[in-house]
Design a protein around this motif. Structure first.
Motif, PDB file in Angstrom:
ATOM      1  N   TYR A  53       0.814  -1.212   0.000  1.00  0.00           N
ATOM      2  CA  TYR A  53       0.000   0.000   0.000  1.00  0.00           C
ATOM      3  C   TYR A  53       0.843   1.256   0.000  1.00  0.00           C
ATOM      4  O   TYR A  53       0.420   2.285  -0.491  1.00  0.00           O
ATOM      5  CB  TYR A  53      -0.934   0.009   1.218  1.00  0.00           C
ATOM      6  CG  TYR A  53      -2.134  -0.876   1.039  1.00  0.00           C
ATOM      7  CD1 TYR A  53      -2.582  -1.186  -0.246  1.00  0.00           C
ATOM      8  CD2 TYR A  53      -2.820  -1.397   2.113  1.00  0.00           C
ATOM      9  CE1 TYR A  53      -3.674  -2.000  -0.437  1.00  0.00           C
ATOM     10  CE2 TYR A  53      -3.918  -2.204   1.938  1.00  0.00           C
ATOM     11  CZ  TYR A  53      -4.343  -2.511   0.660  1.00  0.00           C
ATOM     12  OH  TYR A  53      -5.422  -3.316   0.482  1.00  0.00           O
ATOM     13  N   THR A 337      -8.697  -3.201  -6.981  1.00  0.00           N
ATOM     14  CA  THR A 337      -9.798  -2.629  -6.217  1.00  0.00           C
ATOM     15  C   THR A 337      -9.287  -1.966  -4.955  1.00  0.00           C
ATOM     16  O   THR A 337      -9.750  -0.887  -4.590  1.00  0.00           O
ATOM     17  CB  THR A 337     -10.814  -3.725  -5.833  1.00  0.00           C
ATOM     18  OG1 THR A 337     -10.785  -4.714  -6.846  1.00  0.00           O
ATOM     19  CG2 THR A 337     -12.193  -3.162  -5.721  1.00  0.00           C
ATOM     20  N   SER A 338      -8.311  -2.602  -4.293  1.00  0.00           N
ATOM     21  CA  SER A 338      -7.893  -2.001  -3.032  1.00  0.00           C
ATOM     22  C   SER A 338      -7.027  -0.761  -3.255  1.00  0.00           C
ATOM     23  O   SER A 338      -6.848   0.015  -2.336  1.00  0.00           O
ATOM     24  CB  SER A 338      -7.210  -3.025  -2.121  1.00  0.00           C
ATOM     25  OG  SER A 338      -6.301  -3.785  -2.825  1.00  0.00           O
ATOM     26  N   TYR A 339      -6.515  -0.591  -4.466  1.00  0.00           N
ATOM     27  CA  TYR A 339      -5.835   0.673  -4.767  1.00  0.00           C
ATOM     28  C   TYR A 339      -6.837   1.729  -5.235  1.00  0.00           C
ATOM     29  O   TYR A 339      -6.462   2.818  -5.646  1.00  0.00           O
ATOM     30  CB  TYR A 339      -4.791   0.490  -5.865  1.00  0.00           C
ATOM     31  CG  TYR A 339      -3.467  -0.008  -5.353  1.00  0.00           C
ATOM     32  CD1 TYR A 339      -2.655   0.813  -4.581  1.00  0.00           C
ATOM     33  CD2 TYR A 339      -3.019  -1.286  -5.633  1.00  0.00           C
ATOM     34  CE1 TYR A 339      -1.445   0.359  -4.107  1.00  0.00           C
ATOM     35  CE2 TYR A 339      -1.819  -1.752  -5.155  1.00  0.00           C
ATOM     36  CZ  TYR A 339      -1.032  -0.924  -4.391  1.00  0.00           C
ATOM     37  OH  TYR A 339       0.163  -1.372  -3.917  1.00  0.00           O
ATOM     38  N   GLY A 340      -8.126   1.373  -5.232  1.00  0.00           N
ATOM     39  CA  GLY A 340      -9.142   2.308  -5.687  1.00  0.00           C
ATOM     40  C   GLY A 340      -9.203   2.416  -7.204  1.00  0.00           C
ATOM     41  O   GLY A 340      -9.698   3.395  -7.751  1.00  0.00           O
ATOM     42  N   GLN A 342     -10.704   1.055 -10.633  1.00  0.00           N
ATOM     43  CA  GLN A 342     -11.858   0.293 -11.073  1.00  0.00           C
ATOM     44  C   GLN A 342     -11.465  -0.608 -12.237  1.00  0.00           C
ATOM     45  O   GLN A 342     -11.107  -0.135 -13.298  1.00  0.00           O
ATOM     46  CB  GLN A 342     -12.961   1.269 -11.508  1.00  0.00           C
ATOM     47  CG  GLN A 342     -14.292   0.626 -11.793  1.00  0.00           C
ATOM     48  CD  GLN A 342     -14.897  -0.005 -10.545  1.00  0.00           C
ATOM     49  OE1 GLN A 342     -14.777   0.534  -9.449  1.00  0.00           O
ATOM     50  NE2 GLN A 342     -15.536  -1.154 -10.708  1.00  0.00           N
TER      51      GLN A 342
END
Lengths: 546, 130, 167
Positions: A53, A337-340, A342
């Motif tokens: 992250y 997805t977890s990095y935002g 789509q």
């Protein structure tokens, strides 16, 4: 948008010193986990998700790509040197590869596998670069009804076609969809399946779910069934090939690539079918058919190329449509997805630089794997002597650390343990894990598309069939679902698909080094000299899950 | 009357085995071949595989030596397995192979041979690879 | 395999069907409890998909139960380091789960360095290593290393717990 110039930009991004470093880390890590027992690329990417992250998404994905390809290389090394194919896609490689190694030709087997993987991976990646934009162009013209249909197809195809029991596949899918439901409904703000627990309102973090199912579940499962008799690694020097080996290898490489890529790109194509097809083809075309079953180099070159081309193929629907068809792709999608970010057809336009850097890094990773791994093969074999307590305790340690660091709450660890136990139970009772993960990831998106579709048609279900593409896809879905019924009608006397014969297809004649409990199950199809290989129904997600 | 030999598939192990066979023939005693593994890793190259064991079996049978080959995998190290076997069978002699180790290597890894030499209750014959 | 063990195994798998059924009923009841007025902009509503999922789970549960009773059996998953010829080794699993739970209980109060050490050391022990001192040193080193690695490298402050102020 010009493919060539985008790709060149991608290379420029991927070759910055920092990103190049992550590519190197990725391929080394990938090969290591491919070699190590009980670890696979899907698990590794899941474990690394929380740690990355802090990184640029581009760097993280470059590293993931390296792990994905590296895992394939590592897997073929162990199947040749140990005859323990960790994933069903390398089962076929092990047949001839291990025979070659036993006959003192380990170096040539590893060389043809590595070079073949490089060639197939490079061609496959080139095809990915060409095909993905075409698929995207087609996909952006689709509306919600078609997109909904495509996602349903992907889910059902993976569930119904892969794995040995359709029933158990659907059970796993149902569990995944249920897990995906947890949390606040994005349209109405209703809390679903939260049981009044505020910590569940945001839903279950996909990182926690992936780590639990792939890492904790797998570590517990392996710990319960540790192999007790140690194996021998066949000693190997630096891999190399003679002129004759080159002559016998290059055609199988190309044919294997041709089999692998399209199958990989199909939802539910997987890698076993093309590797098996490649093996059979090479055996038929070979000038030395008598060598098959005794260590024919074509039997390593073809399937290994097919395996890697399929890996590249898998990335086509993943990047172009947001549809993962194997475990590693599913976890990479979860990473988007977890990095935002789509995922879906918009990905190429919204995240163009990232996607092209990722594709460029696949080319780079492939070359790195060849350069690094040819000389390092003997070293990788040494990794296998790592004591297991450290290996599996390490998996649990880093799984806990990763899951905890996402939200810094101990509650996530409870979920990790509960879902880990679920993963253990699924492995015990033959429920494939891939449908579950796809259900968790795709479930919410499918629901979104369904609601969008019916919103457009004001609640009329006819809206689902309002686009011709959607109708065509539903017909395919129908065929996939009805296929076993039709099949049964045609061949009444064939035993039902889900009464599984747990026949261990251990190569009987390879003595004690052919361990019982190879991940080779189901309908044994006899290949050369009584060596039984699994057909497509073996667990496709094994090493992927790893 | 028993001779215990710690066997590993290396030159040292072979030397030990050859020596043990000679001793067994000379004294006409039973030979107990121990090849153990801790079993804590997927791969252990010091654990002999079927073909090697078979060839030892044949070799001993041809020479007419009364023998037992054991391959314990119980999580103990090789020294403990050899010492255990020697004690259980009231061995008259333990035969082991020695390999060259650097002082640092000895410090880190400890030495199986050293433990056997120090702890055995019977004579120990240590041979080097030819 | 004796008929007794197959019978027991079959019965164990019925538990899976039970779990699926229970999950299905749970999903259904939860969706049923949602109150949503019909809305023009969202004709599907938040209930439809849960109903479908619940249906899928219940149908799978029933079919699986029938399949198991008729003698069907899921094949346990193999792997390179897996030997399915011996039954699940609960003497390894339970201590392993114990170490995991201990970590959950300790992590917020005692901090990661302590709970992580307990987790790794306990797991290694459960998995059969008997080099207590060396394992302990590795555990402490690993926990400290990850603590500082996360703090300095990733900017994530893992709980220091009891060692607050020392670390």
């Amino acid at each position: 948008m010009d493919v060539w110039s985008s790709l060149m930009d991608g290379f420029a991004t991927a070759l910055t010193p920092m990103n190049f470093l992550y590519a190197v880390i990725g391929v080394l890590l990938g090969t290591a986990v491919g070699v190590l027992p009980g670890l696979g690329p899907a698990m590794t990417v899941a474990l690394l998700l929380p740690v990355t992250y802090a990184l640029e998404p581009t760097s993280a994905f470059i590293m993931f790509a390296g792990i994905y390809y590296g895992g394939m290389y590592g897997g073929s090394t162990t199947s040749i040197l140990l005859n323990t194919p960790g994933e069903s896609s390398s089962v076929v490689t092990a047949i001839e590869g291990n025979k070659m190694a036993k006959a003192g030709r380990a170096a040539q087997a590893l060389a043809t596998a590595a070079i073949g993987s490089f060639i197939a991976g490079t061609i496959g990646t080139a095809l990915l670069a060409v095909c993905a934009p075409i698929v995207v162009e087609f996909a952006v013209s689709l509306g919600a009804p078609s997109y909904f249909a495509i996602m349903v197809l992907a889910l059902l195809a993976v569930t119904a076609v892969l794995g040995s029991s359709r029933l158990r596949g659907f059970a796993s899918l149902g569990l995944g969809l249920a897990i995906g439901l947890v949390g606040i409904d994005s349209v109405t703000g209703q809390r679903r399946l939260t049981f009044g627990q505020p910590l569940l309102a945001d839903g279950l973090d996909i990182v926690v779910v992936a780590v639990a199912i792939f890492a904790v579940g797998e570590a517990l499962w392996v710990a319960a069934h540790l192999r007790r008799t140690p194996l021998h690694v066949i000693p190997v020097g630096r891999p190399w090939m003679g002129k004759k080996d080159w002559g016998r290898s290059w055609k199988p490489w190309l044919r294997g690539t041709a089999f692998g890529f399209p199958f990989g790109a199909l939802p539910a194509g997987g890698a076993e079918i093309p590797t098996f097809l490649s093996y059979v083809t090479e055996k038929r075309l070979s000038k030395h058919p008598e060598e098959f079953g005794k260590g024919a180099i074509e039997g390593v070159a073809g399937p290994e190329a097919a395996n890697n081309a399929a890996a590249a193929g898998t990335l086509t629907p993943m990047l172009a449509l947001g549809l993962p068809t194997n475990a590693t792709a599913a976890v990479m999608l979860a990473a988007f997805t977890s990095y935002g970010i789509q995922p879906g057809p918009q990905l190429f336009s919204s995240q163009g630089p990232l996607v092209w850097a990722l594709i460029a890094s696949l080319f780079i990773g492939n070359l790195l794997l060849l350069l690094i791994n040819l000389p390092l093969a003997p070293l990788w074999a040494k990794l296998l002597q790592l004591p297991r307590p450290y290996l599996y305790a390490g998996i649990l340690f880093f799984a806990t650390l990763g899951a905890y660091s996402v939200n810094l709450q101990a509650f996530d660890l409870v979920i990790l343990l509960v879902l880990g136990a679920l993963g253990f139970m699924m492995r015990r009772f033959g429920l494939p894990v891939l449908p579950l993960i796809l259900g968790v990831i795709l479930g919410p998106r499918i629901e979104g598309q369904l609601r969008k579709t019916l919103q457009l048609s004001a609640g009329d279900p006819v809206g689902l069939f309002s686009e011709p593409i959607a109708v065509v896809i539903y017909i395919i879905v129908g065929l996939i679902l009805a296929w076993p019924l039709l099949f049964k009608l045609v061949r009444r006397n064939r035993p039902a698909a889900n009464t599984v014969s747990t026949a261990e297809a251990t190569a009987a004649h390879s003595g004690s080094s052919a361990p019982a409990g190879n991940p080779v199950h189901a309908d044994n199809r006899v290949l050369a000299d009584g060596t039984a290989a699994s057909d497509s129904s073996a667990h496709q997600d094994k090493k992927e899950t790893p | 009357m028993t001779i215990v030999v710690g066997y590993v598939p290396t030159p040292e192990g072979e030397a030990a085995l050859t020596q043990a066979i000679a001793e067994a023939r000379k004294n006409n005693t039973k030979l107990l071949v121990i090849n153990s593994s801790k079993g804590d890793a997927l791969v252990d190259n010091r654990y002999a595989q079927e073909p090697e064991i078979q060839s030892i079996e044949d070799r001993l049978a041809i020479q007419g030596i009364d023998h037992v080959i054991k391959q314990p995998v119980r999580g103990h190290d090789a020294a403990a397995e050899v010492l255990d076997a020697a004690e259980e069978n009231n061995a008259d002699l333990i035969v082991i192979g020695l390999r060259r180790r650097t002082p640092v290597g000895k410090l880190i890894m400890g030495s199986v041979s050293q433990r056997i030499l120090l702890e055995a209750d019977c004579p120990v014959l240590a041979v080097k690879a030819g | 395999m004796s008929s007794l063990t197959t019978g027991l195994k079959g019965r164990a798998e019925l538990g899976v069907a039970l779990l699926l059924g229970a999950a299905g009923v749970l999903v259904f009841l939860d969706a049923n409890g949602l109150v949503t007025p019909y809305s023009q902009s969202d004709p599907v509503g938040p209930k439809t998909v849960p109903y479908i999922v619940a249906g899928l789970l219940v149908v799978c549960a029933v079919l699986l139960a029938i399949n198991v009773i008729r003698g069907g059996q899921g094949e346990a998953e193999g792997g390179e380091d897996i030997d399915l010829t011996h039954p699940a080794d609960w003497k390894t699993i339970l201590p392993l789960a114990g170490a995991f739970i201990l970590n959950i209980l300790l992590i917020d109060w005692a901090g990661w360095v302590i709970s992580g050490t307990v987790l790794f050391w306990g797991s290694v022990l459960a998995l059969g290593s008997r080099r207590y001192v060396r394992d302990g040193l590795i555990s402490v080193a690993l926990s400290l290393l990850t603590f500082y690695g996360f703090y300095l490298g990733l900017g994530i402050a893992l709980p220091a717990g009891l060692l607050e102020g020392i670390l």
